[in-house]
Design a protein around this motif. Structure first.
Motif, mmCIF file in Angstrom:
data_model
loop_
_atom_site.group_PDB
_atom_site.id
_atom_site.type_symbol
_atom_site.label_atom_id
_atom_site.label_comp_id
_atom_site.label_asym_id
_atom_site.label_seq_id
_atom_site.Cartn_x
_atom_site.Cartn_y
_atom_site.Cartn_z
ATOM 1 N N UNK A 41 0.841 -1.220 0.123
ATOM 2 C CA UNK A 41 -0.022 0.036 0.019
ATOM 3 C C UNK A 41 0.983 1.228 -0.046
ATOM 4 N N UNK A 42 0.393 2.196 -0.592
ATOM 5 C CA UNK A 42 0.954 3.853 -0.595
ATOM 6 C C UNK A 42 -0.045 4.565 0.034
ATOM 7 N N UNK A 43 0.471 5.400 1.052
ATOM 8 C CA UNK A 43 -0.347 6.082 1.888
ATOM 9 C C UNK A 43 -1.772 5.457 2.242
ATOM 10 N N UNK A 44 -1.759 4.239 2.585
ATOM 11 C CA UNK A 44 -3.162 3.685 3.115
ATOM 12 C C UNK A 44 -3.739 3.160 1.815
ATOM 13 N N UNK A 103 -5.153 5.661 -8.934
ATOM 14 C CA UNK A 103 -5.473 7.024 -8.989
ATOM 15 C C UNK A 103 -5.800 7.588 -7.514
ATOM 16 N N UNK A 104 -6.304 6.609 -6.454
ATOM 17 C CA UNK A 104 -6.772 7.060 -5.180
ATOM 18 C C UNK A 104 -5.492 7.690 -4.365
ATOM 19 N N UNK A 105 -4.290 7.177 -4.915
ATOM 20 C CA UNK A 105 -3.013 7.531 -4.053
ATOM 21 C C UNK A 105 -2.610 8.877 -4.385
ATOM 22 N N UNK A 146 5.008 15.748 1.377
ATOM 23 C CA UNK A 146 6.398 15.354 1.597
ATOM 24 C C UNK A 146 6.351 13.863 2.222
ATOM 25 N N UNK A 147 5.726 13.565 3.126
ATOM 26 C CA UNK A 147 5.648 12.298 3.543
ATOM 27 C C UNK A 147 4.838 11.277 2.895
ATOM 28 N N UNK A 148 5.644 10.056 2.638
ATOM 29 C CA UNK A 148 5.039 8.822 2.002
ATOM 30 C C UNK A 148 5.150 7.572 2.780
ATOM 31 N N UNK A 149 4.049 6.806 3.035
ATOM 32 C CA UNK A 149 4.135 5.824 3.499
ATOM 33 C C UNK A 149 3.995 4.487 2.805
ATOM 34 N N UNK A 150 5.108 3.594 2.814
ATOM 35 C CA UNK A 150 4.704 2.363 1.658
ATOM 36 C C UNK A 150 4.722 1.199 2.975
ATOM 37 N N UNK A 151 3.837 0.326 2.853
ATOM 38 C CA UNK A 151 3.662 -0.826 3.702
ATOM 39 C C UNK A 151 3.564 -2.039 2.610
ATOM 40 N N UNK A 152 4.443 -3.001 2.993
ATOM 41 C CA UNK A 152 4.578 -4.312 2.426
ATOM 42 C C UNK A 152 4.113 -5.420 3.393
ATOM 43 N N UNK A 153 2.909 -6.077 3.094
ATOM 44 C CA UNK A 153 2.662 -7.081 3.903
ATOM 45 C C UNK A 153 3.192 -8.403 3.406
ATOM 46 N N UNK A 154 4.025 -9.151 4.126
ATOM 47 C CA UNK A 154 4.329 -10.261 3.625
ATOM 48 C C UNK A 154 3.828 -11.620 3.879
ATOM 49 N N UNK A 155 2.746 -11.564 4.769
ATOM 50 C CA UNK A 155 1.655 -12.332 5.311
ATOM 51 C C UNK A 155 2.618 -13.792 5.750
#
Lengths: 387, 387
Positions: A328-331, A345-347, A352-361
């Motif tokens: 995910x990018x910014x949620x 397009x939703x991102x 300046x702040x960017x949150x990237x989350x990788x879920x490895x499960x």
């Protein structure tokens, strides 16, 4: 205030003429005690600058009275003459303070492969010693700047004893400890009473969770040094865990300031890897993403390019199944189960702040690595400026 | 001519409408025998595209009649539907050629995370099969271009038998096999008579010494594939070594063409590490330098920044003593014995070709890794173009 916020410290920043710009370039931070505990963490690069070779030995002894720092020259790959300059600098500080050269940490930053002007540097040390004051922390922070656009300072105050105890810190650099060639120099001070072994353990724990997880451009500096001085002037005794509990947010604060001022960057990117089989796996994956030029260029272009994230994850040895990965990018979960998720397009990547989350499960471990985007200005600064 | 230079091959390139630009986007290369040997090397990325998963299995069987390639979409991270598209493509080629789908290698390049338009792709396959000719190699090379500014083709001719034997090849990409996300697709053909195991060994030897030592931007693609078809039409039998002897210069030629056309680059940089204790050490050091953004930005700025080279060397585990390292740029030894050598001003980095030599002074092994500089145009292309 920064390094002079805790009791028992004086500092100064002066202009010695090492920088062509004529800006301040020599800083001195002195521990007036009653204790003289020192600890340091230095770059793991095997090709190190003369001051790093010197300061590592000083810190190993566990006793230190002062840190002397210069900008305007890294004193790196300068051979025996460069080492003699570092030695002479420590000797001069020792004479001025009435201690041994072996109790003086030396840090340098600036161009690599050029000799420092030793007479100017030593005259600067004299001037700095003469200018030492109990509120000189800010001047010291200014004197270590190179491509920094602003000084970096932070303070943490803790309750305890009559007036509690505190930690202060200053930092310079557009880079970071483990990686990045734009030297990071950090001086931390505390008025807690702490043993040398505990100070070392606390410093290592704090840097491992903060500076070590910054990765601006994947390049590892030759001069990076984080040094801690403990004066004991508060009279409050602390253990390693307690000290780490104050140093970690202090270092995180300074690390965020470094990241926010990284050369040419437009975005601060936090890459969090969740549900990894181990913390080591989470770190490996987060670092791999943080070092992908393609991913970093995409963020500069405000493109939530999850394919480039996946490709970076795919180069690691971490436990994961490509068919179930989420990104995910910014949620916004743009990649779900290894394929197309919510619309790109939703991102919104305009902030300046960017949150990237990788879920490895795979498990329950997690880690965050912070980096910057790859920009035109980064290329410009690093093609036009010799480090 | 390229892939149709050796006897026993036909090829075609057509426009199926997968690319918004309306340029050719489907290529077909067919082996008319008498032999149907195939070998392939694919990306080591663990997050792979559907066609890579398919083609790896085809190549494992050692028998292949054709390679079908499309630009305009990488068919990567597209889930079961994407894999079904790859399967349908191979099935269609099999029907048209009268062979099994399992004898058809499939390659795709373009955007990641988007489904291909299957009806258009299959119609393109029909058109390509109808357009097959014995001199269609060039059309095929054109149809696989993405950000390439020109098609890449090469031929190697060898003596032997009545008319000798030969190898031909085509390539696309601004990237490379091991690293780089800008997909590299390479089709190699030969009319030599060779067994499947020998073909596989020769292909691996040739790619290890060429494509595997290109490192444009340190990023590893999800789709990279190098495939070799052997028709046996020359009647000349060869072994693995003899075939590798022809494939290696052929691959080196194509690799040089890829490097020269890398996205936004202004310099082709060859980093040679000499007198290493082992070839593995030499490679590790050369790769580390090739991946230093700071070094690459400096070359863009025409700055022979040997300090950044030293710093990259210092991050490796190779055997060396920092105090004796030499570094030269285009023949000028700017770093001698770990310190300042000849003046930087003697180095001219205005030409496209740059030679950096690192002398480790430890042993007798050497290796060269080739890369590009880090430029404004690289950042621009990779921030504006989604891969």
């Amino acid at each position: 205030m920064s390094v002079t916020a805790p009791r028992g410290f004086r500092a100064a920043g002066v202009t010695a003429g090492l920088k062509p710009s004529g800006r301040p370039d020599v800083a001195l931070v002195v521990n007036d005690g009653p204790t003289d505990v020192v600890a340091a963490v230095v770059t793991s690069n095997r090709c190190r600058a003369a001051p790093v070779l010197w300061s590592e030995v000083v810190a190993r002894g566990g006793r230190g009275r002062a840190v002397v720092l210069n900008s305007g020259g890294a004193n790196c790959y300068t051979g025996p003459e460069g080492f003699a300059t570092t030695h002479a600098t420590a000797e001069r500080v020792g004479e001025l303070l009435g201690c041994g050269a072996g109790e003086v940490v030396v840090c340098s930053t600036g161009l690599i492969g050029e000799q420092l002007d030793r007479p100017r540097l030593l005259a600067g040390v004299d001037a700095a010693a003469a200018a030492l004051t109990a509120d000189g922390g800010h001047d010291a922070a200014v004197a270590v700047m190179t491509t920094d656009t602003r000084p970096k300072e932070a303070v943490q105050v803790r309750a305890g004893g009559t007036d509690g105890w505190s930690c202060g810190g200053m930092a310079k650099g557009a880079g970071m400890l483990a990686p990045a060639l734009a030297t990071m120099l950090v001086v931390l001070t505390t008025d807690a009473v702490v043993g040398a072994a505990d100070a070392d353990a606390a410093l290592r724990a704090a840097t491992a969770a903060t500076f070590d997880r910054l990765d601006s451009d994947g390049c590892q500096s030759t001069n990076d040094t984080v040094v801690l001085l403990a004066s004991g002037a508060s009279g409050v005794g602390v253990g390693a865990d307690e000290l780490a509990g104050a140093l970690t947010p202090l270092c995180a604060d300074l690390a965020a300031q470094l990241l926010g001022d990284a050369e040419g960057s437009e975005h601060d990117i936090a890459i969090t890897v969740e549900r990894a089989a181990s913390e080591a796996d989470a770190l490996e994956v987060a670092r791999s993403v943080a070092r992908s030029n393609l991913f970093k260029a995409a963020v500069f272009g405000r493109d939530p390019n999850w394919g480039r994230v996946m490709a970076a994850v795919g180069t690691t040895t971490a436990a994961f199944d490509p068919a179930v990965l989420d990104v995910s990018f910014n949620g916004v979960q743009v990649c779900r189960d290894g394929g197309v998720g919510e619309p790109r397009d939703l991102v919104d990547l305009s902030a300046r702040a960017v949150e990237v989350v990788v879920d490895l499960k795979e498990g329950r471990a997690r880690a965050t690595v912070r980096t910057n985007d790859l920009t035109h200005a980064y290329v410009h600064e690093n093609s036009a400026y010799s480090t």
